[in-house]
Design a protein around this motif. Structure first.
Motif, short mmCIF file in Angstrom:
data_model
loop_
_atom_site.label_atom_id
_atom_site.label_comp_id
_atom_site.label_asym_id
_atom_site.label_seq_id
_atom_site.Cartn_x
_atom_site.Cartn_y
_atom_site.Cartn_z
N ASN A 119 0.84 -1.19 0.00
CA ASN A 119 0.00 0.00 0.00
C ASN A 119 0.87 1.24 0.00
O ASN A 119 1.95 1.24 0.60
CB ASN A 119 -0.91 0.02 1.23
CG ASN A 119 -1.91 -1.12 1.20
OD1 ASN A 119 -2.36 -1.54 0.14
ND2 ASN A 119 -2.25 -1.64 2.36
N GLU A 120 0.43 2.29 -0.64
CA GLU A 120 1.17 3.55 -0.74
C GLU A 120 0.27 4.68 -0.26
O GLU A 120 -0.63 5.10 -0.97
CB GLU A 120 1.57 3.78 -2.20
CG GLU A 120 2.38 5.02 -2.43
CD GLU A 120 3.79 4.92 -1.88
OE1 GLU A 120 4.07 5.59 -0.86
OE2 GLU A 120 4.59 4.19 -2.45
N LYS A 121 0.50 5.15 0.98
CA LYS A 121 -0.34 6.21 1.51
C LYS A 121 -0.08 7.54 0.81
O LYS A 121 -0.99 8.29 0.52
CB LYS A 121 -0.15 6.34 3.02
CG LYS A 121 -0.82 5.19 3.78
CD LYS A 121 -0.92 5.46 5.24
CE LYS A 121 -1.95 6.47 5.62
NZ LYS A 121 -3.33 6.06 5.54
N SER A 152 -7.06 5.90 1.37
CA SER A 152 -6.60 5.74 -0.01
C SER A 152 -5.19 5.19 0.00
O SER A 152 -4.30 5.75 0.63
CB SER A 152 -6.64 7.07 -0.76
OG SER A 152 -7.97 7.40 -1.03
N LEU A 153 -4.99 4.09 -0.68
CA LEU A 153 -3.71 3.37 -0.65
C LEU A 153 -3.06 3.33 -2.02
O LEU A 153 -2.21 2.50 -2.28
CB LEU A 153 -3.94 1.96 -0.11
CG LEU A 153 -4.69 1.90 1.22
CD1 LEU A 153 -5.03 0.47 1.60
CD2 LEU A 153 -3.87 2.55 2.32
N HIS A 163 -7.39 3.63 -4.68
CA HIS A 163 -7.62 2.26 -4.23
C HIS A 163 -7.86 2.27 -2.73
O HIS A 163 -7.17 2.94 -1.98
CB HIS A 163 -6.39 1.41 -4.55
CG HIS A 163 -6.50 0.01 -4.09
ND1 HIS A 163 -7.37 -0.88 -4.67
CD2 HIS A 163 -5.86 -0.65 -3.10
CE1 HIS A 163 -7.25 -2.04 -4.05
NE2 HIS A 163 -6.35 -1.92 -3.10
N GLY A 164 -8.86 1.53 -2.29
CA GLY A 164 -9.12 1.40 -0.86
C GLY A 164 -10.11 2.39 -0.31
O GLY A 164 -10.38 2.39 0.89
#
Length: 195
Positions: free
Chosen positions: A33-35, A62-63, A82-83
């Motif tokens: 995941n990328e915050k 949001s990831l 995403h997310g």
């Protein structure tokens, strides 16, 4: 030794500021995941990057970013990620997102594409699982007016690429090209049809 993360970062969307001095990359990672999924570069008058890029979060949960839309006159960057079941509006000051992130959450479906109308007063948002389209006016301060008008296209969980030409959407699904005619209010006139 820095511990490496499995997976990779993919650039999912790109937006350029109207003055050509800021470039925005949406990052959609695979395997993690990328915050801080929004990267901003400053550009010189020749369009070359200058200085260091900066990374920003687009909002809670949001990831990764599926799509970006930079409004040409409101100094607002819209993002879907995403997310999260939200469209995020990021007000910009001198090309950078401010800390005042605004998320408009509606429905449970994953939002994956942002399609503006010709006059930039309406935003069409593509959702997956089921494949559907939300249509919402954008007001003069950059807020989306709820509730959206929602139109279902298919039960497919896929996220096809959308393209709009005039008042017609095109997308590929299950090996076929589909058309989805839109009326003057940017809402679908009827169900999508295979070509």
């Amino acid at each position: 030794n820095r511990k490496k993360r499995a997976g990779q970062r993919n650039v999912s969307s790109i937006a350029l500021s109207r003055n050509g001095l800021n470039l925005y990359f949406g990052i959609l990672p695979t395997g993690f995941n990328e915050k801080k999924a929004l990267t901003v570069y400053d550009l010189n008058e020749q369009g070359e990057p200058v200085g260091r890029p900066r990374a920003f979060e687009i909002g809670a949960f949001s990831l990764g970013i599926h799509d970006l839309f930079l409004h040409p006159s409101l100094h607002t960057l819209f993002a879907v990620g995403h997310g999260a079941g939200a469209v995020h509006a990021l007000p910009l000051t001198r090309g950078e997102p401010t800390l005042e992130l605004k998320g408009t959450t509606f429905g449970a479906a994953t939002k994956f594409a942002l399609i503006p109308s010709d006059d930039f007063k309406t935003l069409l948002v593509a959702n997956s699982n089921p494949l559907s389209l939300d249509v919402m006016p954008i007001n003069v301060v950059g807020d989306l007016e709820l509730p959206p008008a929602t139109f279902k296209a298919s039960n497919s969980p896929l996220q096809p690429s959308f393209s709009r030409v005039g008042h017609c959407l095109y997308f590929a699904l299950d090996g076929q090209l589909w058309t989805w005619p839109l009326d003057e209010e940017w809402e679908p006139k009827k169900n999508p049809m295979p070509m």
